[in-house]
Design a protein around this motif. Structure first.
Motif, PDB file in Angstrom:
ATOM      1  N   ILE A  60      63.322  76.086  39.311  1.00 21.62           N
ATOM      2  CA  ILE A  60      64.546  75.725  40.038  1.00 21.62           C
ATOM      3  C   ILE A  60      64.525  76.289  41.448  1.00 21.62           C
ATOM      4  CG2 ILE A  60      67.042  76.154  40.128  1.00 21.62           C
ATOM      5  CD1 ILE A  60      67.014  76.007  37.037  1.00 21.62           C
ATOM      6  N   GLY A  61      63.994  77.500  41.595  1.00 21.78           N
ATOM      7  CA  GLY A  61      63.964  78.139  42.908  1.00 21.78           C
ATOM      8  C   GLY A  61      62.898  77.615  43.835  1.00 21.78           C
ATOM      9  N   SER A  62      61.948  76.844  43.293  1.00 16.36           N
ATOM     10  CA  SER A  62      60.820  76.412  44.127  1.00 16.36           C
ATOM     11  C   SER A  62      60.694  74.907  44.297  1.00 16.36           C
ATOM     12  CB  SER A  62      59.505  76.944  43.532  1.00 16.36           C
ATOM     13  OG  SER A  62      59.294  76.413  42.227  1.00 16.36           O
ATOM     14  N   GLN A  63      61.450  74.127  43.510  1.00 15.56           N
ATOM     15  CA  GLN A  63      61.299  72.669  43.570  1.00 15.56           C
ATOM     16  C   GLN A  63      62.653  71.973  43.514  1.00 15.56           C
ATOM     17  OE1 GLN A  63      58.423  71.142  40.699  1.00 15.56           O
ATOM     18  NE2 GLN A  63      57.674  73.229  40.376  1.00 15.56           N
ATOM     19  N   PRO A  64      62.745  70.780  44.118  1.00 12.41           N
ATOM     20  CA  PRO A  64      63.978  70.002  44.018  1.00 12.41           C
ATOM     21  C   PRO A  64      64.028  69.221  42.705  1.00 12.41           C
ATOM     22  CG  PRO A  64      62.414  68.856  45.403  1.00 12.41           C
ATOM     23  CD  PRO A  64      61.765  70.166  45.036  1.00 12.41           C
ATOM     24  N   PHE A  65      65.229  69.082  42.150  1.00  7.57           N
ATOM     25  CA  PHE A  65      65.414  68.303  40.934  1.00  7.57           C
ATOM     26  C   PHE A  65      66.647  67.422  41.074  1.00  7.57           C
ATOM     27  CE2 PHE A  65      62.896  71.856  39.332  1.00  7.57           C
ATOM     28  CZ  PHE A  65      61.966  71.202  38.542  1.00  7.57           C
ATOM     29  N   ASP A  66      66.604  66.302  40.377  1.00 10.13           N
ATOM     30  CA  ASP A  66      67.747  65.393  40.343  1.00 10.13           C
ATOM     31  C   ASP A  66      68.627  65.661  39.124  1.00 10.13           C
ATOM     32  OD1 ASP A  66      66.956  63.689  42.643  1.00 10.13           O
ATOM     33  OD2 ASP A  66      65.255  63.230  41.327  1.00 10.13           O
ATOM     34  N   ALA A  67      68.041  66.235  38.075  1.00 12.94           N
ATOM     35  CA  ALA A  67      68.795  66.446  36.838  1.00 12.94           C
ATOM     36  C   ALA A  67      68.220  67.616  36.059  1.00 12.94           C
ATOM     37  CB  ALA A  67      68.773  65.191  35.975  1.00 12.94           C
ATOM     38  N   LEU A  68      69.090  68.233  35.266  1.00  8.47           N
ATOM     39  CA  LEU A  68      68.709  69.308  34.355  1.00  8.47           C
ATOM     40  C   LEU A  68      69.192  68.945  32.960  1.00  8.47           C
ATOM     41  CD1 LEU A  68      67.933  72.318  33.561  1.00  8.47           C
ATOM     42  CD2 LEU A  68      70.315  72.874  34.120  1.00  8.47           C
ATOM     43  N   LEU A  69      68.311  69.092  31.972  1.00  3.91           N
ATOM     44  CA  LEU A  69      68.686  68.971  30.569  1.00  3.91           C
ATOM     45  C   LEU A  69      68.244  70.254  29.899  1.00  3.91           C
ATOM     46  CD1 LEU A  69      69.772  67.347  28.155  1.00  3.91           C
ATOM     47  CD2 LEU A  69      67.480  66.400  27.857  1.00  3.91           C
ATOM     48  N   SER A  70      69.211  71.088  29.478  1.00  6.34           N
ATOM     49  CA  SER A  70      68.875  72.408  28.943  1.00  6.34           C
ATOM     50  C   SER A  70      69.524  72.640  27.592  1.00  6.34           C
ATOM     51  CB  SER A  70      69.339  73.502  29.920  1.00  6.34           C
ATOM     52  OG  SER A  70      69.113  74.791  29.375  1.00  6.34           O
ATOM     53  N   ASP A  71      68.749  73.222  26.685  1.00  2.00           N
ATOM     54  CA  ASP A  71      69.314  73.705  25.426  1.00  2.00           C
ATOM     55  C   ASP A  71      70.259  74.859  25.753  1.00  2.00           C
ATOM     56  OD1 ASP A  71      69.771  74.092  22.741  1.00  2.00           O
ATOM     57  OD2 ASP A  71      67.969  75.306  22.432  1.00  2.00           O
ATOM     58  N   LEU A  72      71.260  75.078  24.921  1.00  2.00           N
ATOM     59  CA  LEU A  72      72.230  76.125  25.202  1.00  2.00           C
ATOM     60  C   LEU A  72      71.696  77.507  24.849  1.00  2.00           C
ATOM     61  CD1 LEU A  72      75.091  76.782  26.161  1.00  2.00           C
ATOM     62  CD2 LEU A  72      75.871  76.485  23.812  1.00  2.00           C
ATOM     63  N   HIS A  73      70.977  77.621  23.707  1.00  2.00           N
ATOM     64  CA  HIS A  73      70.461  78.911  23.240  1.00  2.00           C
ATOM     65  C   HIS A  73      68.949  78.911  23.255  1.00  2.00           C
ATOM     66  CE1 HIS A  73      74.271  80.165  20.795  1.00  2.00           C
ATOM     67  NE2 HIS A  73      74.494  79.988  22.072  1.00  2.00           N
ATOM     68  N   MET A  74      68.334  79.931  23.916  1.00  2.00           N
ATOM     69  CA  MET A  74      66.871  79.965  24.022  1.00  2.00           C
ATOM     70  C   MET A  74      66.263  81.364  24.011  1.00  2.00           C
ATOM     71  SD  MET A  74      66.449  77.213  27.054  1.00  2.00           S
ATOM     72  CE  MET A  74      67.651  78.086  28.040  1.00  2.00           C
ATOM     73  N   PRO A  75      66.388  82.190  23.069  1.00  2.00           N
ATOM     74  CA  PRO A  75      67.280  82.129  21.921  1.00  2.00           C
ATOM     75  C   PRO A  75      68.594  82.866  22.164  1.00  2.00           C
ATOM     76  CG  PRO A  75      65.702  83.873  21.599  1.00  2.00           C
ATOM     77  CD  PRO A  75      65.417  83.275  22.955  1.00  2.00           C
ATOM     78  N   GLY A  76      68.743  83.472  23.349  1.00  2.00           N
ATOM     79  CA  GLY A  76      69.932  84.267  23.614  1.00  2.00           C
ATOM     80  C   GLY A  76      71.170  83.423  23.813  1.00  2.00           C
ATOM     81  N   ALA A  77      72.312  83.935  23.359  1.00  2.00           N
ATOM     82  CA  ALA A  77      73.578  83.225  23.549  1.00  2.00           C
ATOM     83  C   ALA A  77      73.853  83.059  25.030  1.00  2.00           C
ATOM     84  CB  ALA A  77      74.715  84.005  22.887  1.00  2.00           C
ATOM     85  N   GLY A  78      74.150  81.829  25.430  1.00  2.00           N
ATOM     86  CA  GLY A  78      74.507  81.581  26.815  1.00  2.00           C
ATOM     87  C   GLY A  78      73.344  81.395  27.762  1.00  2.00           C
ATOM     88  N   ASP A  79      72.098  81.365  27.251  1.00  2.00           N
ATOM     89  CA  ASP A  79      70.951  81.181  28.137  1.00  2.00           C
ATOM     90  C   ASP A  79      71.056  79.889  28.941  1.00  2.00           C
ATOM     91  OD1 ASP A  79      69.775  83.520  27.501  1.00  2.00           O
ATOM     92  OD2 ASP A  79      68.235  82.699  26.195  1.00  2.00           O
ATOM     93  N   GLY A  80      71.528  78.838  28.290  1.00  2.00           N
ATOM     94  CA  GLY A  80      71.674  77.568  28.995  1.00  2.00           C
ATOM     95  C   GLY A  80      72.661  77.661  30.142  1.00  2.00           C
ATOM     96  N   LEU A  81      73.676  78.508  30.000  1.00  2.00           N
ATOM     97  CA  LEU A  81      74.658  78.684  31.066  1.00  2.00           C
ATOM     98  C   LEU A  81      74.014  79.309  32.291  1.00  2.00           C
ATOM     99  CD1 LEU A  81      77.709  80.050  29.032  1.00  2.00           C
ATOM    100  CD2 LEU A  81      76.901  77.704  29.287  1.00  2.00           C
TER     101      LEU A  81
END
Length: 296
Positions: A60-81
């Protein structure tokens, strides 16, 4: 393993040149990640993948993106946030979508307040997933920014709420805290501790620096000795206080500035532990005085 694909130009239905939307897919489950990547690429997206928050943040810090699709838990609570927050910062025009299971819908609701543009519930058919992302891309990202607050502001605002939560925890553990005290005496040290803690958060010390002395912490140790506390009771009270503080932060995840959260959590733990150490030192010193022989 992180994969990076470069943007590719293609022709749309009318023959015009169009750039394939760049999408970042974040999921710690390798099978899910690989399967979704193939589905999304087949649906017309240029997909980069990340298996962890750290990998996602680097992309995210190095490339441009048009969209993000993220799982919510990875595995920590709130990681997706955390990933949503970072994408909002570095790619404010990017569409942000959280993928969540039913057991996680409370956290998913917090993601909405974090300005995630869409909440998708697992499982979802590939066609619906692809169309949902394309529709959201056409609509664009939400324009209204999220107002964030510092941890110091939140703890100052919710000091009494946090103290009340702590007192409730103490009262629910009668076998741990057996000394009977009024609410005023039980909580007498907490306003001072919170003032020290909030000052520490607003004027952070370098990591590894010894916390500042607290006269209130020393007085607390003397008071608890006089009230009949054991050392174990003091330690348990301190542990429950940290739990209550972190519960307050959890309740305010939709308002907190995630870029400052980790350092704030470390400062909170260090300050509370430092004050506990000062309290215990004065408690033990007073105990030694009590053991001295009485001189006539």
């Amino acid at each position: 393993m992180t994969s990076i694909n470069h943007a590719v130009a293609t022709k749309d239905d009318e023959g015009h040149t169009a750039e394939i939307p760049r999408l970042l897919l974040v999921d710690d489950n390798e099978m899910v990640r690989l399967t979704l990547a193939k589905i999304l690429e087949g649906g017309g997206f240029n997909v980069a993948t990340a298996q962890s928050v750290n990998e996602a943040l680097k992309l995210i810090g190095s490339q441009p993106f048009d969209a993000l699709l993220s799982d919510l838990h990875m595995p920590g609570a709130g990681d997706g946030l955390t990933v949503v927050s970072a994408m909002r910062h570095f790619n404010p025009k990017a569409v942000t979508i959280i993928f969540s299971g039913f057991p996680e819908m409370k956290e998913a609701a917090a993601a909405i307040l974090l300005q995630a543009d869409e909440i998708l519930v697992k499982p979802m058919s590939p066609d619906v997933l692809i169309q949902t992302i394309k529709d959201r891309l056409k609509a664009g990202a939400n324009a209204v920014g999220r107002v964030t607050q510092t941890v110091a502001f939140l703890l100052e605002e919710d000091t009494q709420i946090t103290i009340d939560d702590w007192l409730l925890r103490v009262n629910l553990e009668p076998d741990v805290i057996t000394v009977r005290l009024s609410t005023e005496k039980r909580c007498a040290h907490l306003p001072h501790l919170f003032r020290d803690l909030i000052t520490r958060l607003r004027k952070p010390l370098p990591l590894g620096t010894r916390a500042l002395p607290s006269a209130a912490a020393v007085a607390h140790g003397l008071a608890r000795r006089e009230q009949g506390y054991t050392a174990a009771m003091i330690v348990e009270e301190s542990r429950m206080l940290q739990v209550s503080i972190f519960q307050t932060l959890q309740n305010n995840l939709h308002r907190v500035d995630f870029s400052l959260l980790l350092l704030a959590v470390m400062a909170i733990a260090d300050e509370v532990d430092s004050q506990l150490a000062q309290t215990m030192a004065s408690y033990i010193a007073e105990a030694k005085v009590d053991l001295l022989p009485v001189v006539a």
